[in-house]
Write a protein that holds these residues in place. Structure first.
Motif, PDB file in Angstrom:
ATOM      1  N   GLN A  19       0.831  -1.201   0.000  1.00 54.25           N
ATOM      2  CA  GLN A  19       0.000   0.000   0.000  1.00 54.25           C
ATOM      3  C   GLN A  19       0.871   1.258   0.000  1.00 54.25           C
ATOM      4  OE1 GLN A  19      -3.161  -0.532  -0.487  1.00 54.25           O
ATOM      5  NE2 GLN A  19      -3.461   1.685  -0.766  1.00 54.25           N
ATOM      6  N   GLN A  20       1.988   1.208   0.703  1.00 57.59           N
ATOM      7  CA  GLN A  20       2.904   2.360   0.730  1.00 57.59           C
ATOM      8  C   GLN A  20       3.567   2.570  -0.627  1.00 57.59           C
ATOM      9  OE1 GLN A  20       5.286   1.072   4.075  1.00 57.59           O
ATOM     10  NE2 GLN A  20       4.209   2.425   5.507  1.00 57.59           N
ATOM     11  N   ALA A  23       0.996   4.187  -2.874  1.00 57.99           N
ATOM     12  CA  ALA A  23       0.854   5.627  -2.562  1.00 57.99           C
ATOM     13  C   ALA A  23       2.059   6.406  -3.091  1.00 57.99           C
ATOM     14  CB  ALA A  23       0.707   5.824  -1.055  1.00 57.99           C
ATOM     15  N   HIS A  24       3.243   5.808  -2.999  1.00 57.82           N
ATOM     16  CA  HIS A  24       4.460   6.446  -3.513  1.00 57.82           C
ATOM     17  C   HIS A  24       4.337   6.680  -5.023  1.00 57.82           C
ATOM     18  CE1 HIS A  24       8.710   7.435  -3.766  1.00 57.82           C
ATOM     19  NE2 HIS A  24       8.865   6.531  -4.698  1.00 57.82           N
ATOM     20  N   GLN A  26       1.534   6.615  -6.924  1.00 54.56           N
ATOM     21  CA  GLN A  26       0.431   7.519  -7.279  1.00 54.56           C
ATOM     22  C   GLN A  26       0.760   8.963  -6.903  1.00 54.56           C
ATOM     23  OE1 GLN A  26      -1.604   6.644  -9.384  1.00 54.56           O
ATOM     24  NE2 GLN A  26      -2.911   4.880  -8.887  1.00 54.56           N
ATOM     25  N   GLY A  27       1.568   9.159  -5.866  1.00 54.55           N
ATOM     26  CA  GLY A  27       2.018  10.520  -5.551  1.00 54.55           C
ATOM     27  C   GLY A  27       2.871  11.088  -6.673  1.00 54.55           C
ATOM     28  N   GLY A  30       0.636  11.883  -9.503  1.00 54.73           N
ATOM     29  CA  GLY A  30      -0.067  13.140  -9.262  1.00 54.73           C
ATOM     30  C   GLY A  30       0.796  14.339  -9.622  1.00 54.73           C
ATOM     31  N   THR A 103      -4.710   5.834 -13.736  1.00 51.71           N
ATOM     32  CA  THR A 103      -4.680   5.949 -12.269  1.00 51.71           C
ATOM     33  C   THR A 103      -5.664   4.965 -11.638  1.00 51.71           C
ATOM     34  OG1 THR A 103      -4.067   8.283 -12.367  1.00 51.71           O
ATOM     35  CG2 THR A 103      -5.071   7.509 -10.313  1.00 51.71           C
ATOM     36  N   ASN A 107      -4.890   1.388  -9.420  1.00 54.31           N
ATOM     37  CA  ASN A 107      -5.519   1.123  -8.118  1.00 54.31           C
ATOM     38  C   ASN A 107      -6.295  -0.191  -8.131  1.00 54.31           C
ATOM     39  OD1 ASN A 107      -4.536   3.442  -6.923  1.00 54.31           O
ATOM     40  ND2 ASN A 107      -6.356   4.662  -7.404  1.00 54.31           N
ATOM     41  N   ARG A 167       3.362  15.872  -3.957  1.00 53.91           N
ATOM     42  CA  ARG A 167       2.917  14.582  -4.491  1.00 53.91           C
ATOM     43  C   ARG A 167       1.442  14.357  -4.204  1.00 53.91           C
ATOM     44  NH1 ARG A 167       8.010  11.865  -4.307  1.00 53.91           N
ATOM     45  NH2 ARG A 167       9.484  13.509  -4.846  1.00 53.91           N
ATOM     46  N   GLN A 169      -2.129  12.939  -3.991  1.00 50.85           N
ATOM     47  CA  GLN A 169      -2.730  11.618  -4.205  1.00 50.85           C
ATOM     48  C   GLN A 169      -4.014  11.825  -4.989  1.00 50.85           C
ATOM     49  OE1 GLN A 169      -1.627   8.454  -3.181  1.00 50.85           O
ATOM     50  NE2 GLN A 169       0.308   9.468  -2.673  1.00 50.85           N
TER      51      GLN A 169
ATOM     52  N   TRP B 134      10.502   6.338   3.296  1.00 54.79           N
ATOM     53  CA  TRP B 134      10.035   7.455   2.476  1.00 54.79           C
ATOM     54  C   TRP B 134      11.186   8.427   2.222  1.00 54.79           C
ATOM     55  CZ3 TRP B 134      10.047  12.500   4.375  1.00 54.79           C
ATOM     56  CH2 TRP B 134       9.419  13.468   3.580  1.00 54.79           C
TER      57      TRP B 134
END
Lengths: 170, 170
Positions: A19-20, A23-24, A26-27, A30, A103, A107, A167, A169, B134
């Protein structure tokens, strides 16, 4: 050791969770979306430096690689690369719509990646051999690399790019 | 669950191991070193595009951040950033020597990072707050970002940069 051990129990054992990493990525996506937004329409498909490709082509490579990778990442069933599913975009609005579709696709597929998959060695598109974590980092790194190039294009056009640490989301 | 579980037992549970992230970073650092090597001496400290910094300044930022981060990554004891330990390099040879020193420093410190550290939230240099994984990804991404910019500089100088996928381990 159960594969369903909750994150809290695993926390001392892991470097980064799926999950991290999502997020990394997708950031970063973004941030790249923000760059596309501020890029002048009249230069997006044409402006180049040093004989390189225009921003549109750099972005399309990044977009197509993500789009066409997710099925293989999940299942090991890789399509041949460059069989794009839709016509090449000719406006920035079309590019942004494709970006947003990918995107959502990332997901949707991400939650289907078996945890054991990240360390499995596979041959992406029948070409790029390595563990799946390595291939996913390659996708992210390639996006950062080309986006950094687009930053230079923008600067030489007198346009301020979005801040590198921003970044959002999506 | 033992913290000393060997990698083979953990393999289904992890996305990327500390050793794999180190190899990933050092592979990128090897590519950046290759870029410095082919960069024309007469342009390294002066050539710019779009009002940006010359390659030397981009590389120095990347180098200093790695150099000055490792102690804090391991221990949580952060120096104030920009207290460089050595004088600013004025030749490419000096830059490459600094690069190689930092390569060794990263390797030496890396093995001292407690595994639980990667998920700990810390404030790097008293400024950048987030988990250590991170922050390490930020260091790597920032290097890719600025190196991508230096690729454009090189292309406009008519010099072929090293291939992006070439990641020599130093």
């Amino acid at each position: 050791m159960e594969t369903t051990a909750p994150f809290s129990q695993m926390k001392d054992q892991i470097l980064i969770s799926p999950q991290q990493l999502l997020a990394h990525w997708q950031g970063h996506r973004g941030l790249t979306r923000g760059l596309i937004e501020v890029y002048p329409d009249e230069h997006f498909f044409s402006y180049t430096l040093g004989g390189m490709r225009p921003c549109s082509a750099l972005i399309d490579e990044v977009l197509q690689m993500a789009d066409q990778s997710m099925q293989g990442v999940v299942s090991g069933d890789w399509p041949s690369f460059s069989e794009g599913e839709e016509p090449q975009a000719t406006t920035k609005e079309q590019v942004l719509a494709q970006w947003d579709r990918v995107t959502e696709k990332i997901n949707a597929y991400w939650s289907q990646i078996p945890h054991s998959r990240f360390q499995e060695v596979d041959k992406a598109f029948g070409l790029y051999e390595g563990p799946i974590y390595w291939f996913l980092l390659y996708l992210i790194d390639n996006e950062i690399h080309h986006r950094g190039q687009a930053y230079v294009y923008l600067r030489t056009l007198g346009v301020e790019p979005p801040a590198f640490w921003d970044r959002p989301q999506l």
